[in-house]
Design an enzyme around this catalytic site. Structure first.
Site, PDB file in Angstrom:
ATOM      1  N   GLU A 196      -7.217   4.878   7.301  1.00 47.39           N
ATOM      2  CA  GLU A 196      -6.992   6.299   6.997  1.00 47.39           C
ATOM      3  C   GLU A 196      -8.182   6.880   6.241  1.00 47.39           C
ATOM      4  OE1 GLU A 196      -3.173   5.632   5.184  1.00 47.39           O
ATOM      5  OE2 GLU A 196      -2.414   5.027   7.148  1.00 47.39           O
ATOM      6  N   ASN A 254       0.871  -1.173   0.000  1.00 46.90           N
ATOM      7  CA  ASN A 254       0.000   0.000   0.000  1.00 46.90           C
ATOM      8  C   ASN A 254       0.910   1.225   0.000  1.00 46.90           C
ATOM      9  OD1 ASN A 254      -1.854   2.003   0.406  1.00 46.90           O
ATOM     10  ND2 ASN A 254      -2.414   1.381   2.492  1.00 46.90           N
ATOM     11  N   HIS A 305      -9.717   1.361   4.224  1.00 53.91           N
ATOM     12  CA  HIS A 305      -8.482   1.518   4.996  1.00 53.91           C
ATOM     13  C   HIS A 305      -8.749   2.477   6.164  1.00 53.91           C
ATOM     14  CE1 HIS A 305      -4.450   2.695   6.146  1.00 53.91           C
ATOM     15  NE2 HIS A 305      -4.046   1.568   5.583  1.00 53.91           N
ATOM     16  N   SER A 363       2.856  -2.239  10.387  1.00 56.44           N
ATOM     17  CA  SER A 363       4.298  -2.344  10.626  1.00 56.44           C
ATOM     18  C   SER A 363       4.890  -3.708  10.288  1.00 56.44           C
ATOM     19  CB  SER A 363       4.635  -1.945  12.075  1.00 56.44           C
ATOM     20  OG  SER A 363       4.244  -0.603  12.305  1.00 56.44           O
ATOM     21  N   GLY A 419       2.013   2.197  10.791  1.00 56.37           N
ATOM     22  CA  GLY A 419       2.993   3.275  10.653  1.00 56.37           C
ATOM     23  C   GLY A 419       3.648   3.661  11.966  1.00 56.37           C
ATOM     24  N   LYS A 473       0.125   4.241  -0.399  1.00 54.04           N
ATOM     25  CA  LYS A 473      -0.531   5.447   0.130  1.00 54.04           C
ATOM     26  C   LYS A 473      -0.188   6.653  -0.774  1.00 54.04           C
ATOM     27  CE  LYS A 473      -0.369   3.299   4.622  1.00 54.04           C
ATOM     28  NZ  LYS A 473      -0.382   3.422   6.060  1.00 54.04           N
ATOM     29  N   GLU A 486      -6.077  -4.713  10.259  1.00 52.26           N
ATOM     30  CA  GLU A 486      -5.014  -3.743  10.530  1.00 52.26           C
ATOM     31  C   GLU A 486      -5.325  -2.975  11.809  1.00 52.26           C
ATOM     32  OE1 GLU A 486      -2.822  -2.567   6.701  1.00 52.26           O
ATOM     33  OE2 GLU A 486      -4.630  -1.365   6.777  1.00 52.26           O
TER      34      GLU A 486
HETATM   35  P1  PGA Z   1       2.444   0.234   7.690  1.00 55.53           P
HETATM   36  O1  PGA Z   1       1.027   0.495   6.984  1.00 55.53           O
HETATM   37  O2  PGA Z   1       2.967  -1.060   7.126  1.00 55.53           O
HETATM   38  O3  PGA Z   1       3.297   1.419   7.306  1.00 55.53           O
HETATM   39  O4  PGA Z   1       2.201   0.144   9.154  1.00 55.53           O
HETATM   40  C1  PGA Z   1       0.117  -0.549   6.758  1.00 55.53           C
HETATM   41  C2  PGA Z   1      -1.134   0.000   6.126  1.00 55.53           C
HETATM   42  O5  PGA Z   1      -1.600   1.063   6.522  1.00 55.53           O
HETATM   43  O6  PGA Z   1      -1.719  -0.625   5.208  1.00 55.53           O
END
Ligand code: PGA
Length: 253
Positions: free
Chosen positions: A99, A9, A97, A215, A175, A11, A169
């Site tokens: 976000e 992803n 997601h 992560s 993140g 983003k 998630e």
């Molecule tokens: P990350 O993000 O691996 O940077 O924690 C995962 C995601 O949001 O899909």
């Protein structure tokens, strides 16, 4: 055996040139995926066609969109429809997601519409769910995630729910560098599968891939993916570095 999937992803990261370079490195890497394994790249909208062209000859590499509209078409300036994605041969789309839920106020009801419209257009939704830290601290994550699934995917027929991939998630792990422990991930994945079994039966629940996100790194992917109910990962930060994501793909069961 269920499909094992490493999904990147990106983003809102990377310029077009950087993205093209990264994909080129991924395609040139010496990775052989078996029938059960896929690598998926959720790239920004303007890169979809380039990304599709770059990976189309690589076995079991696929491109995903990061979002789509819940509406079919019309006066929705700036939105991208599932039908548009289909017309570009994009087979996957992230839906819900955290976000999107947090910064764009996407509700479970809107996400149910996005799931429907993806399926109607032959696009596999990678449906994201997961709890915030406070919910984890109150130890109500199981019912919270169950509710997300109930309100966005449990209206589907068995035939249609089989077209979905779920990504668990936990928001507190996205993140942050703080991964859920292997035990925490397995526990939630087993719970999701149990809930799916109650609604759709055992055979269907055993066929749906459930990815872990939050992560995932080259260093922890093998351990996380090794859990029986974890069928790969949805990877943000570490998917922006070719050598890291290559290792993550190699960690698939
Ligand atoms: P990350 O993000 O691996 O940077 O924690 C995962 C995601 O949001 O899909």
């Amino acid at each position: 055996m269920r499909k094992q999937i490493a999904a990147a992803n990106w983003k809102m990261n990377l310029t077009y040139q950087q993205g093209a370079g990264l994909l080129q490195e991924m395609v040139s890497a010496n990775i052989t995926l078996n029938e059960n394994q896929s690598a998926v790249f959720a790239v920004p909208f303007p890169y979809l066609e380039m990304a599709f062209d770059t990976v189309q000859h690589k076995k079991n590499y696929f491109i995903a969109a990061q979002n789509c509209s819940d509406k079919k078409s019309g006066a929705f300036t700036g939105e991208i429809s599932a039908e548009m994605l289909k017309s570009l041969n994009i087979p996957f789309c992230l839906v819900g997601h955290s976000e999107r839920r947090e910064y764009f106020a996407e509700s479970n009801a809107v996400l149910a519409e996005k799931v429907n419209i993806c399926i109607r257009n032959g696009i596999t939704p990678i449906f994201c769910c997961g709890e915030a830290l406070q919910i984890r601290e109150e130890n109500t994550q199981n019912t919270f995630v169950e509710q997300q699934l109930k309100e966005s995917i449990f209206h589907l027929s068995g035939e249609h729910v089989l077209k979905i991939i779920i990504a668990y998630e936990p928001i507190w792990a996205i993140g942050t560098g703080k991964t859920a422990s292997t035990a925490q991930a397995q526990e939630m994945h087993a719970h999701i599968r149990y809930v799916l079994k109650n609604y759709f039966g055992e055979s269907i629940s055993n066929q749906i891939s459930i990815l872990y996100g939050g992560s995932v790194k080259a260093a922890n992917a093998r351990e996380i993916f090794g859990s029986p109910d974890v069928d790969g990962g949805l990877v943000g930060g570490a998917s922006l570095i070719a050598s890291d994501f290559i290792e993550i793909i190699r960690a698939l069961k």
